[in-house]
Design a protein around this motif. Structure first.
Motif, PDB file in Angstrom:
ATOM      1  N   MET A   1       0.844  -1.199   0.000  1.00 25.79           N
ATOM      2  CA  MET A   1       0.000   0.000   0.000  1.00 25.79           C
ATOM      3  C   MET A   1       0.879   1.248   0.000  1.00 25.79           C
ATOM      4  O   MET A   1       1.989   1.232   0.531  1.00 25.79           O
ATOM      5  CB  MET A   1      -0.913   0.012   1.222  1.00 25.79           C
ATOM      6  CG  MET A   1      -1.756  -1.245   1.388  1.00 25.79           C
ATOM      7  SD  MET A   1      -3.042  -1.391   0.134  1.00 25.79           S
ATOM      8  CE  MET A   1      -4.275  -0.275   0.799  1.00 25.79           C
ATOM      9  N   HIS A   2       0.349   2.320  -0.570  1.00 29.07           N
ATOM     10  CA  HIS A   2       1.100   3.573  -0.569  1.00 29.07           C
ATOM     11  C   HIS A   2       0.144   4.736  -0.338  1.00 29.07           C
ATOM     12  O   HIS A   2      -0.878   4.859  -1.021  1.00 29.07           O
ATOM     13  CB  HIS A   2       1.839   3.775  -1.887  1.00 29.07           C
ATOM     14  CG  HIS A   2       2.839   4.880  -1.833  1.00 29.07           C
ATOM     15  ND1 HIS A   2       4.132   4.701  -1.389  1.00 29.07           N
ATOM     16  CD2 HIS A   2       2.731   6.201  -2.135  1.00 29.07           C
ATOM     17  CE1 HIS A   2       4.784   5.839  -1.426  1.00 29.07           C
ATOM     18  NE2 HIS A   2       3.951   6.769  -1.874  1.00 29.07           N
ATOM     19  N   LYS A   3       0.491   5.586   0.612  1.00 30.16           N
ATOM     20  CA  LYS A   3      -0.361   6.720   0.958  1.00 30.16           C
ATOM     21  C   LYS A   3       0.072   7.987   0.213  1.00 30.16           C
ATOM     22  O   LYS A   3       1.255   8.249   0.060  1.00 30.16           O
ATOM     23  CB  LYS A   3      -0.320   6.962   2.468  1.00 30.16           C
ATOM     24  CG  LYS A   3      -0.936   5.840   3.297  1.00 30.16           C
ATOM     25  CD  LYS A   3      -0.873   6.146   4.780  1.00 30.16           C
ATOM     26  CE  LYS A   3      -1.502   5.014   5.592  1.00 30.16           C
ATOM     27  NZ  LYS A   3      -1.438   5.274   7.053  1.00 30.16           N
ATOM     28  N   ILE A   4      -0.927   8.738  -0.232  1.00 26.08           N
ATOM     29  CA  ILE A   4      -0.692   9.990  -0.945  1.00 26.08           C
ATOM     30  C   ILE A   4      -1.474  11.108  -0.263  1.00 26.08           C
ATOM     31  O   ILE A   4      -2.669  10.967   0.014  1.00 26.08           O
ATOM     32  CB  ILE A   4      -1.156   9.891  -2.420  1.00 26.08           C
ATOM     33  CG1 ILE A   4      -0.294   8.886  -3.192  1.00 26.08           C
ATOM     34  CG2 ILE A   4      -1.133  11.253  -3.102  1.00 26.08           C
ATOM     35  CD1 ILE A   4       1.117   9.324  -3.464  1.00 26.08           C
ATOM     36  N   ASN A   5      -0.805  12.206   0.032  1.00 25.10           N
ATOM     37  CA  ASN A   5      -1.488  13.397   0.553  1.00 25.10           C
ATOM     38  C   ASN A   5      -2.165  14.116  -0.608  1.00 25.10           C
ATOM     39  O   ASN A   5      -1.531  14.372  -1.636  1.00 25.10           O
ATOM     40  CB  ASN A   5      -0.496  14.335   1.240  1.00 25.10           C
ATOM     41  CG  ASN A   5       0.093  13.739   2.494  1.00 25.10           C
ATOM     42  OD1 ASN A   5      -0.601  13.092   3.266  1.00 25.10           O
ATOM     43  ND2 ASN A   5       1.388  13.937   2.702  1.00 25.10           N
ATOM     44  N   THR A   6      -3.443  14.422  -0.466  1.00 21.34           N
ATOM     45  CA  THR A   6      -4.176  15.057  -1.563  1.00 21.34           C
ATOM     46  C   THR A   6      -4.067  16.574  -1.478  1.00 21.34           C
ATOM     47  O   THR A   6      -3.936  17.153  -0.402  1.00 21.34           O
ATOM     48  CB  THR A   6      -5.655  14.652  -1.540  1.00 21.34           C
ATOM     49  OG1 THR A   6      -6.248  15.042  -0.299  1.00 21.34           O
ATOM     50  CG2 THR A   6      -5.791  13.154  -1.708  1.00 21.34           C
TER      51      THR A   6
ATOM     52  N   SER B   1     -11.171  21.095  -2.923  1.00 24.46           N
ATOM     53  CA  SER B   1      -9.982  20.259  -2.974  1.00 24.46           C
ATOM     54  C   SER B   1     -10.151  19.152  -3.999  1.00 24.46           C
ATOM     55  O   SER B   1     -11.251  18.880  -4.474  1.00 24.46           O
ATOM     56  CB  SER B   1      -9.717  19.653  -1.589  1.00 24.46           C
ATOM     57  OG  SER B   1      -9.528  20.678  -0.626  1.00 24.46           O
ATOM     58  N   THR B   2      -9.043  18.501  -4.341  1.00 21.59           N
ATOM     59  CA  THR B   2      -9.107  17.432  -5.339  1.00 21.59           C
ATOM     60  C   THR B   2      -9.888  16.237  -4.828  1.00 21.59           C
ATOM     61  O   THR B   2     -10.455  15.480  -5.598  1.00 21.59           O
ATOM     62  CB  THR B   2      -7.692  16.969  -5.720  1.00 21.59           C
ATOM     63  OG1 THR B   2      -7.018  16.538  -4.526  1.00 21.59           O
ATOM     64  CG2 THR B   2      -6.910  18.086  -6.350  1.00 21.59           C
TER      65      THR B   2
ATOM     66  N   LEU C   1      -4.082  12.306 -10.831  1.00 24.20           N
ATOM     67  CA  LEU C   1      -2.843  11.738 -11.348  1.00 24.20           C
ATOM     68  C   LEU C   1      -1.678  12.716 -11.184  1.00 24.20           C
ATOM     69  O   LEU C   1      -0.566  12.327 -10.821  1.00 24.20           O
ATOM     70  CB  LEU C   1      -3.004  11.356 -12.818  1.00 24.20           C
ATOM     71  CG  LEU C   1      -3.681  10.019 -13.108  1.00 24.20           C
ATOM     72  CD1 LEU C   1      -3.889   9.840 -14.610  1.00 24.20           C
ATOM     73  CD2 LEU C   1      -2.873   8.856 -12.560  1.00 24.20           C
ATOM     74  N   GLU C   2      -1.932  13.987 -11.446  1.00 26.02           N
ATOM     75  CA  GLU C   2      -0.893  14.999 -11.259  1.00 26.02           C
ATOM     76  C   GLU C   2      -0.524  15.111  -9.782  1.00 26.02           C
ATOM     77  O   GLU C   2       0.644  15.312  -9.426  1.00 26.02           O
ATOM     78  CB  GLU C   2      -1.379  16.356 -11.772  1.00 26.02           C
ATOM     79  CG  GLU C   2      -1.507  16.457 -13.285  1.00 26.02           C
ATOM     80  CD  GLU C   2      -0.164  16.505 -13.993  1.00 26.02           C
ATOM     81  OE1 GLU C   2       0.854  16.751 -13.327  1.00 26.02           O
ATOM     82  OE2 GLU C   2      -0.138  16.301 -15.216  1.00 26.02           O
ATOM     83  N   ASN C   3      -1.516  14.985  -8.920  1.00 26.03           N
ATOM     84  CA  ASN C   3      -1.309  15.002  -7.470  1.00 26.03           C
ATOM     85  C   ASN C   3      -0.380  13.849  -7.059  1.00 26.03           C
ATOM     86  O   ASN C   3       0.606  14.041  -6.331  1.00 26.03           O
ATOM     87  CB  ASN C   3      -2.668  14.878  -6.791  1.00 26.03           C
ATOM     88  CG  ASN C   3      -2.630  15.024  -5.279  1.00 26.03           C
ATOM     89  OD1 ASN C   3      -3.676  15.195  -4.644  1.00 26.03           O
ATOM     90  ND2 ASN C   3      -1.475  14.945  -4.643  1.00 26.03           N
ATOM     91  N   ILE C   4      -0.695  12.652  -7.553  1.00 25.72           N
ATOM     92  CA  ILE C   4       0.121  11.469  -7.251  1.00 25.72           C
ATOM     93  C   ILE C   4       1.541  11.662  -7.779  1.00 25.72           C
ATOM     94  O   ILE C   4       2.529  11.378  -7.093  1.00 25.72           O
ATOM     95  CB  ILE C   4      -0.509  10.208  -7.867  1.00 25.72           C
ATOM     96  CG1 ILE C   4      -1.882   9.930  -7.243  1.00 25.72           C
ATOM     97  CG2 ILE C   4       0.402   8.996  -7.681  1.00 25.72           C
ATOM     98  CD1 ILE C   4      -2.687   8.874  -7.974  1.00 25.72           C
TER      99      ILE C   4
ATOM    100  N   VAL D   1     -12.432   9.366  -7.320  1.00 25.82           N
ATOM    101  CA  VAL D   1     -11.481  10.443  -7.042  1.00 25.82           C
ATOM    102  C   VAL D   1     -12.047  11.518  -6.117  1.00 25.82           C
ATOM    103  O   VAL D   1     -11.304  12.155  -5.366  1.00 25.82           O
ATOM    104  CB  VAL D   1     -10.979  11.088  -8.357  1.00 25.82           C
ATOM    105  CG1 VAL D   1     -10.188  10.084  -9.168  1.00 25.82           C
ATOM    106  CG2 VAL D   1     -12.129  11.663  -9.180  1.00 25.82           C
ATOM    107  N   THR D   2     -13.345  11.749  -6.177  1.00 27.77           N
ATOM    108  CA  THR D   2     -13.912  12.815  -5.342  1.00 27.77           C
ATOM    109  C   THR D   2     -14.080  12.377  -3.894  1.00 27.77           C
ATOM    110  O   THR D   2     -13.822  13.139  -2.967  1.00 27.77           O
ATOM    111  CB  THR D   2     -15.275  13.283  -5.899  1.00 27.77           C
ATOM    112  OG1 THR D   2     -16.155  12.162  -5.996  1.00 27.77           O
ATOM    113  CG2 THR D   2     -15.095  13.915  -7.268  1.00 27.77           C
ATOM    114  N   GLU D   3     -14.491  11.127  -3.694  1.00 30.30           N
ATOM    115  CA  GLU D   3     -14.707  10.624  -2.334  1.00 30.30           C
ATOM    116  C   GLU D   3     -13.427  10.067  -1.715  1.00 30.30           C
ATOM    117  O   GLU D   3     -13.312   9.952  -0.497  1.00 30.30           O
ATOM    118  CB  GLU D   3     -15.792   9.554  -2.338  1.00 30.30           C
ATOM    119  CG  GLU D   3     -17.155  10.052  -2.752  1.00 30.30           C
ATOM    120  CD  GLU D   3     -17.747  11.042  -1.759  1.00 30.30           C
ATOM    121  OE1 GLU D   3     -17.427  10.947  -0.555  1.00 30.30           O
ATOM    122  OE2 GLU D   3     -18.515  11.925  -2.194  1.00 30.30           O
ATOM    123  N   GLY D   4     -12.470   9.677  -2.575  1.00 28.66           N
ATOM    124  CA  GLY D   4     -11.221   9.135  -2.072  1.00 28.66           C
ATOM    125  C   GLY D   4     -11.358   7.735  -1.514  1.00 28.66           C
ATOM    126  O   GLY D   4     -10.739   7.389  -0.515  1.00 28.66           O
TER     127      GLY D   4
END
Length: 230
Positions: free
Chosen positions: A1-6, A16-17, A44-47, A200-203
């Protein structure tokens, strides 16, 4: 697993994204889903930006930007006239297939080394330079392949073939001992069915049991998008 800050309100438009400040992605294939304008490309740009900060190897490809005339121009620059001529006389869908084959040929080396070797590195900083890790071996076993708008203009049979290609890449990656993530933006049910999809909106992850289920979801995200813009 990998966590990404939005991203929080990245375009200074009051939203917000993603609703969640941190999202978690699973190894394997993840399809970003939502109507046009819901934020798939932005995610995708965020990631991409977060991986850059973390110095984790990534292969980013945007079909609308990197495909078409840009791909033909790159081929001419590299002397691959046959590819350029074929692409020039091919349909939109056929060009996606040509470009997918071209970029997929680079993935094995990318997964093995963590390096992206393409024509862009002749004019811009390479991954190592951009991440300030010259002369340092990439130790991370994680690899991210980020693909945007790959199914635009694609037929159902081609989408199914593309999904099979992803399965082969992931199988090959596992044999090499790598933890590989393929994250694709899509509006095609054939790519989303039987796949871990990400709203993408709900995450959060979401699965679809039928085309009607997928259709209802897309229409619902359209209502949320329209409400946001109002």
């Amino acid at each position: 697993m990998h966590k990404i800050n939005t991203w929080r309100n990245p375009y200074d438009e009051g939203f917000s994204t993603c609703r969640r400040k941190e999202v978690e992605f699973k190894p394997g294939l993840t399809v970003l889903v939502g109507c046009n304008g819901s934020g798939k490309s932005t995610m995708l740009e965020n990631i991409k930006e977060e991986l850059h900060k973390e110095k984790i190897p990534m292969f980013f490809y945007n079909n609308e930007h990197d495909g078409g005339s840009n791909s033909i121009g790159e081929s001419v620059f590299l002397g691959d006239i046959n590819f350029a001529a074929t692409a020039w006389t091919s349909s939109e869908g056929e060009n996606i297939t040509l470009n997918l084959s071209k970029i997929a040929s680079k993935w094995r080396n990318f997964i093995l080394t963590g390096e992206v070797n393409d024509v862009s590195t002749k004019f811009a900083k390479s991954f190592r330079e951009a991440c300030d890790i010259d002369n340092k071996k990439i130790t991370s076993k994680k690899r991210f392949i980020l693909l945007d708008a790959m199914d635009s203009g694609y037929s159902i049979d081609n989408v199914i073939e593309m999904k099979s290609l992803f399965d082969l890449v992931l199988e090959d990656s596992e044999k090499m001992g790598m933890e590989t993530y393929i994250i694709v933006s899509s509006n095609e049910y054939e790519l989303a069915c039987d796949t871990d999809c990400f709203d993408v909106t709900e995450g959060k992850y979401i699965n679809f049991s039928s085309y009607e289920d997928f259709k209802k979801f897309i229409l619902h995200t359209r209502k949320k998008k329209d409400k946001r813009y109002k």
